[in-house]
Design a protein around this motif. Structure first.
Motif, PDB file in Angstrom:
ATOM      1  N   UNK A 133       0.849  -1.183   0.000  1.00  0.00           N
ATOM      2  CA  UNK A 133       0.000   0.000   0.000  1.00  0.00           C
ATOM      3  C   UNK A 133       0.881   1.227   0.000  1.00  0.00           C
ATOM      4  N   UNK A 134       0.473   2.223  -0.799  1.00  0.00           N
ATOM      5  CA  UNK A 134       1.232   3.481  -0.858  1.00  0.00           C
ATOM      6  C   UNK A 134       0.263   4.650  -0.901  1.00  0.00           C
ATOM      7  N   UNK A 135       0.718   5.776  -0.399  1.00  0.00           N
ATOM      8  CA  UNK A 135       0.013   7.042  -0.518  1.00  0.00           C
ATOM      9  C   UNK A 135       0.877   7.939  -1.362  1.00  0.00           C
ATOM     10  N   UNK A 136       0.285   8.613  -2.350  1.00  0.00           N
ATOM     11  CA  UNK A 136       1.085   9.419  -3.275  1.00  0.00           C
ATOM     12  C   UNK A 136       0.306  10.654  -3.643  1.00  0.00           C
ATOM     13  N   UNK A 143       2.861  -6.319 -11.037  1.00  0.00           N
ATOM     14  CA  UNK A 143       1.959  -6.001  -9.931  1.00  0.00           C
ATOM     15  C   UNK A 143       0.558  -5.734 -10.461  1.00  0.00           C
ATOM     16  N   UNK A 144      -0.436  -6.111  -9.639  1.00  0.00           N
ATOM     17  CA  UNK A 144      -1.838  -5.771  -9.893  1.00  0.00           C
ATOM     18  C   UNK A 144      -2.155  -4.560  -9.015  1.00  0.00           C
ATOM     19  N   UNK A 145      -2.596  -3.456  -9.642  1.00  0.00           N
ATOM     20  CA  UNK A 145      -2.744  -2.187  -8.917  1.00  0.00           C
ATOM     21  C   UNK A 145      -4.178  -1.662  -9.042  1.00  0.00           C
ATOM     22  N   UNK A 146      -4.661  -1.065  -7.947  1.00  0.00           N
ATOM     23  CA  UNK A 146      -5.953  -0.366  -7.966  1.00  0.00           C
ATOM     24  C   UNK A 146      -5.862   0.815  -6.992  1.00  0.00           C
ATOM     25  N   UNK A 147      -6.296   2.005  -7.426  1.00  0.00           N
ATOM     26  CA  UNK A 147      -6.095   3.229  -6.629  1.00  0.00           C
ATOM     27  C   UNK A 147      -7.422   3.958  -6.422  1.00  0.00           C
ATOM     28  N   UNK A 148      -7.467   4.719  -5.303  1.00  0.00           N
ATOM     29  CA  UNK A 148      -8.615   5.588  -5.020  1.00  0.00           C
ATOM     30  C   UNK A 148      -8.089   6.918  -4.485  1.00  0.00           C
ATOM     31  N   UNK A 149      -8.884   8.004  -4.661  1.00  0.00           N
ATOM     32  CA  UNK A 149      -8.467   9.330  -4.195  1.00  0.00           C
ATOM     33  C   UNK A 149      -9.044   9.567  -2.812  1.00  0.00           C
ATOM     34  N   UNK A 198      -7.033  14.755  -1.230  1.00  0.00           N
ATOM     35  CA  UNK A 198      -6.516  14.899  -2.589  1.00  0.00           C
ATOM     36  C   UNK A 198      -5.359  13.992  -2.925  1.00  0.00           C
ATOM     37  N   UNK A 199      -4.904  13.221  -1.974  1.00  0.00           N
ATOM     38  CA  UNK A 199      -3.826  12.277  -2.271  1.00  0.00           C
ATOM     39  C   UNK A 199      -4.437  10.980  -2.803  1.00  0.00           C
ATOM     40  N   UNK A 200      -3.573  10.136  -3.346  1.00  0.00           N
ATOM     41  CA  UNK A 200      -4.036   8.862  -3.861  1.00  0.00           C
ATOM     42  C   UNK A 200      -3.580   7.711  -2.973  1.00  0.00           C
ATOM     43  N   UNK A 201      -4.468   6.728  -2.885  1.00  0.00           N
ATOM     44  CA  UNK A 201      -4.152   5.517  -2.112  1.00  0.00           C
ATOM     45  C   UNK A 201      -4.243   4.315  -3.075  1.00  0.00           C
ATOM     46  N   UNK A 202      -3.142   3.506  -3.096  1.00  0.00           N
ATOM     47  CA  UNK A 202      -3.083   2.406  -4.094  1.00  0.00           C
ATOM     48  C   UNK A 202      -2.657   1.115  -3.416  1.00  0.00           C
ATOM     49  N   UNK A 203      -3.447   0.062  -3.702  1.00  0.00           N
ATOM     50  CA  UNK A 203      -3.045  -1.281  -3.315  1.00  0.00           C
ATOM     51  C   UNK A 203      -2.209  -1.886  -4.449  1.00  0.00           C
ATOM     52  N   UNK A 204      -1.131  -2.581  -4.128  1.00  0.00           N
ATOM     53  CA  UNK A 204      -0.234  -3.199  -5.126  1.00  0.00           C
ATOM     54  C   UNK A 204      -0.008  -4.638  -4.725  1.00  0.00           C
ATOM     55  N   UNK A 205      -0.415  -5.563  -5.607  1.00  0.00           N
ATOM     56  CA  UNK A 205      -0.251  -6.996  -5.333  1.00  0.00           C
ATOM     57  C   UNK A 205       0.823  -7.548  -6.275  1.00  0.00           C
TER      58      UNK A 205
END
Length: 817
Positions: free
Chosen positions: A65-68, A141-147, A151-158
């Protein structure tokens, strides 16, 4: 042919890879479900997450998981993502995790599209893409992101690298499987069994077939169809075997006939595939009909082989017993192991007397060394195709045997035929042929001597009659000159006759020189009008370039004139005579003599006369043979041409047909052009009187000729001393070397004239030597070795001219030693 044992391995591998892919897909679905619920505000990393499902998703090993921010900078990451990417917390705090460091160049556009979707919709579709690790390597990686609200983005990375590898391995495995399926020569199919109520297999349907299936079975378009439909009479045991494999899972290998498929035999390997309840069986098989037929034929042959061997053995034994040729088997040293009864019939020795020893005690003493050499050659592996020796018979005589033998497996197999009678007949034939040749030789000698005697008796008659008249004191001066001229002319005719005889015998002394035959042929053609007459047209044909030969020019011109005279007589004084030259020609086979590549100068004379029959052509070059009337020809003209050609290294050929004229072709070896600047010999200057006091040493073993030659030398003004041998001449010159010249015969007892001249050349280099001879085989074979030669019979004028020339050359060199 592919090994059928690989097929179940490929199927198991495909099943294993499909299971791994299914597990990965299930994990992905669970992660996406967790991500779909994570729409609450983001809390900083380290603060407890309230949603238990999101916290569970973050606990999955392969979920990062990352925040960007929307510029692509990573603001926070969990430990799972840091482990995936190889970065540390320190790298995260220093801002080293950005879109530029984590996303490969070819995936930058996808990353920008995800951020654009977040800004537009608040969430992005899931994507599969590659990420960069800190060390430069990559992972999928399989990725899916939400805002998030801030205003930052949150993404799961498998991390799906394992799944992608499994998919690629599955793709390669299926490609290999398909290639094997399509390419193998063996037939292959997957069938589904149908069982009856009693649990017995009743039929099966073809699920898959490879291209070789139709070739092996003859069944076209079998996929999707039932066997009973394709071959209603197919034997039940096939269904039973495949039903047992489908039920028990035990693979089988067997060989069975399929008569419903055209009396074919198959070698089959069958094994169960897929789930047991599917009752699917894979079948790998080969059509071995040809092999079975061959085996059956071989079995039939084996059954009759013993009988055939017995028959052949009996036949061989009969041949061994009844053969008239001597048969035998020996070891490599020549010791006889067995011999047939023909040895007794031919030589009188019983087989038990021969077997166990070599044949040395039977061989003729003169043949023993040759026989031992031949046995050693046989022992080395070389066959004997033709060898003869003599064996002693019981009665003490010898028989000539012709042998053929071959070595085989350490033994020598020999066949000998008694050729004693044939060799005796051949010897008698050789003796008869030699007697015939001797008879023909004596006949030829008789013809030759008869012709010579006839012509010389005619000449001697003229000389004898003229001398008788010259002895009359009252004979007028005019008649005296006429008789003297007749004697001189007769001597010239006699010299020409002997010259023609020597030319035919190839014993004349030639004076070879290099000349252009094209130019000389034209010169001879210009003077032929006086020989052929005005009614014969002379035509010349030749190349534009010179063609050189090395021969006696005088004899060459004489040969041309002789052939021209023969053509004139054949045309009876009217017609066309064509003279031609071909340079660089090859000499064909002539009268049994081998052909030669040359180059040769081919000088041809073609007439338009009556031609000759084959019988005349066979004798055309024999001395004294002529078709002219008595008294109109000596029959020596063409024999001179033949002898000159042979002695000059060439030959003469003739072609003719009755009514179509004749062509004579003279072949002479072609040589290179002479060096420039060669001087022609000086012209004759007539009678050359001696200078006062010039001394000549005369060497002549014939008393009459020596006395006459000394008298001529005295009349010419020379002081002549006469000795009768070359040895005496050397003694005289050793005591008194003040001679101006030596005049020597060539043929003498002891040392000959040429040996004398060579000795004088070494001892008295400046002393001229003039040789004379009527005939010498040495001169004919080797020439005069550079010494001037005066042919007998010679005149006083000829002797004077040549002797003066020799002495004149000596004066040009210097005084005699």
């Amino acid at each position: 042919m592919a090994d059928p044992g690989h097929v179940p391995d490929l199927v198991a591998e495909n099943a294993r890879l499909r299971a791994a892919l299914a597990a990965a897909e299930q994990a992905r679905a669970e992660a996406e479900a967790a991500l779909a619920e994570a729409d609450r505000p983001w809390r900083p990393i380290g603060e407890p997450l309230v949603d238990p499902r999101l916290r569970a998703a973050l606990g999955v090993e392969t979920v990062g998981a990352i925040v960007f921010d929307m510029a692509g900078r990573v603001l926070e990451a969990n430990d799972t993502f840091l482990a995936m990417s190889g970065y540390s917390r320190e790298d995260l705090g220093r801002g080293r995790l950005t879109g530029a460091t984590l996303v490969p160049p070819e995936w930058q556009a996808t990353s920008r599209r995800v951020i654009a979707e977040l800004q537009a919709r608040g969430r992005s579709d899931s994507t599969e893409r590659e990420y960069l690790r800190k060390d430069g390597s990559r992972f999928w990686a399989l990725c899916a992101a939400t805002r998030l609200d801030d205003g930052t983005g949150f993404e799961f990375i498998i991390d799906i690298t394992g799944r992608r590898r499994a998919e690629e391995a599955l793709r390669r495995s299926e490609a290999r499987y398909r290639t094997l399926f399509e390419a193998i020569d063996a037939g292959f199919c997957v069938i589904a069994l149908r069982f009856g109520p009693e649990g017995k297999a009743e039929d099966y349907r073809f699920l898959e077939v490879n291209p070789a299936f139709a070739r092996q079975t003859g069944l076209a378009d079998a996929a999707g169809r039932w066997m009973r439909e394709l071959a209603p009479d197919h034997e039940p045991h096939w269904f039973d075997l495949y039903g047992r494999v489908a039920s028990t899972g035990e693979p089988v290998r067997f060989v069975q006939p399929a008569r419903a498929l055209g009396e074919r035999w198959y070698e089959v390997h069958a094994f169960r595939v897929d789930a047991p309840e599917d009752r699917h069986v894979a079948v790998l098989f080969n059509d071995i009909t040809a092999q079975r037929r061959l085996e059956e034929a071989l079995r039939g042959l084996n059954e009759t082989l013993e009988r055939q061997v017995a028959t052949r053995t009996a036949e061989r034994d009969r041949i061994w017993q009844v053969s008239r040729d001597m048969l035998g088997v020996a070891d490599a040293d020549g010791v006889w192991l067995s011999v047939n009864p023909a040895w007794t019939a031919t030589l009188g020795w019983r087989p038990d007397e021969v077997v166990g020893q070599t044949s040395a005690w039977l061989e003729h003493p003169d043949d023993q060394d040759r026989t031992r050499d031949e046995i050693r050659r046989l022992g080395s592996g070389a066959p004997t195709l033709s060898f003869e020796n003599r064996f002693r018979t019981r009665d003490g005589g010898y028989r000539t045997l012709s042998w053929r033998a071959v070595p085989f497996e350490g033994n020598l197999y020999c066949v000998a035929r008694d050729v004693t009678e044939q060799r005796d007949r051949a010897q008698r034939l050789v003796q008869a042929e030699e007697a015939l040749r001797q008879s023909q030789k004596m006949e030829a000698v008789g013809q030759l001597t008869g012709g010579v005697a006839h012509d010389f008796n005619n000449l001697l008659t003229i000389i004898r009659s003229s001398v008788d008249f010259l002895r009359r004191p009252e004979l007028p001066e005019a008649r005296k000159r006429r008789y003297l001229d007749a004697v001189s002319d007769t001597v010239d005719r006699a010299a020409k006759l002997t010259g023609q005889l020597l030319a035919f015998a190839r014993r004349q002394a030639l004076a070879p020189e290099v000349f252009d035959v094209v130019a000389r042929l034209q010169g001879v053609a210009d003077m032929l009008d006086t020989v052929t007459g005005a009614r014969i047209r002379v035509v010349t044909q030749g190349p534009d370039r010179p063609c050189f030969v090395r021969a006696d020019l005088s004899q060459f011109e004489t040969a041309l004139i002789n052939m021209a005279v023969n053509a004139r007589d054949a045309m009876e004084g009217e017609g066309t005579l064509t003279l031609g030259v071909a340079c660089g020609a090859a000499k064909p086979e002539i009268r049994g003599h081998a052909a030669a590549r040359g180059p040769f100068a081919a000088i041809s004379l073609t007439d338009t006369g009556a031609g000759m029959s084959p019988a005349v052509m066979e004798k055309i070059f024999e001395p004294f043979f002529t078709t002219k009337e008595v008294g109109k020809g000596t029959g020596l003209g063409l024999s001179q041409v033949f002898g000159f050609a042979k002695q000059s290294g060439g030959d003469v050929d003739v072609t003719s047909r009755l009514g179509e004229g004749s062509t004579f072709i003279l072949y002479l070896p072609e040589v290179a052009a002479p060096a420039e600047g060669a001087e022609a010999p000086p012209a004759d200057e007539g009678l050359a009187p001696a200078r006062a006091g010039q001394r000549v040493l005369l060497v002549e073993d014939n008393v009459g000729v020596g006395r006459f030659a000394a008298q001529i030398l005295g009349d010419l003004g020379y002081v002549a001393d006469w000795v009768t041998s070359a040895e005496a001449a050397l003694d005289v010159l050793g005591q008194d070397g003040a001679y101006d010249a030596v005049f020597s015969d060539v043929v003498m007892p002891g040392m000959g004239g040429i040996e004398l001249a060579k000795a004088l050349r070494r001892r008295h280099p400046g002393l001229p030597v003039l040789l004379t001879s009527g005939y010498s085989h040495v001169l004919a074979q080797e020439g005069s070795h550079g010494f001037p030669l005066l042919h007998k019979p010679y005149s006083a004028e000829q002797l004077s001219r040549m002797l003066a020339g020799a002495i004149g050359q000596r004066r040009g060199v210097g005084p005699a030693a």
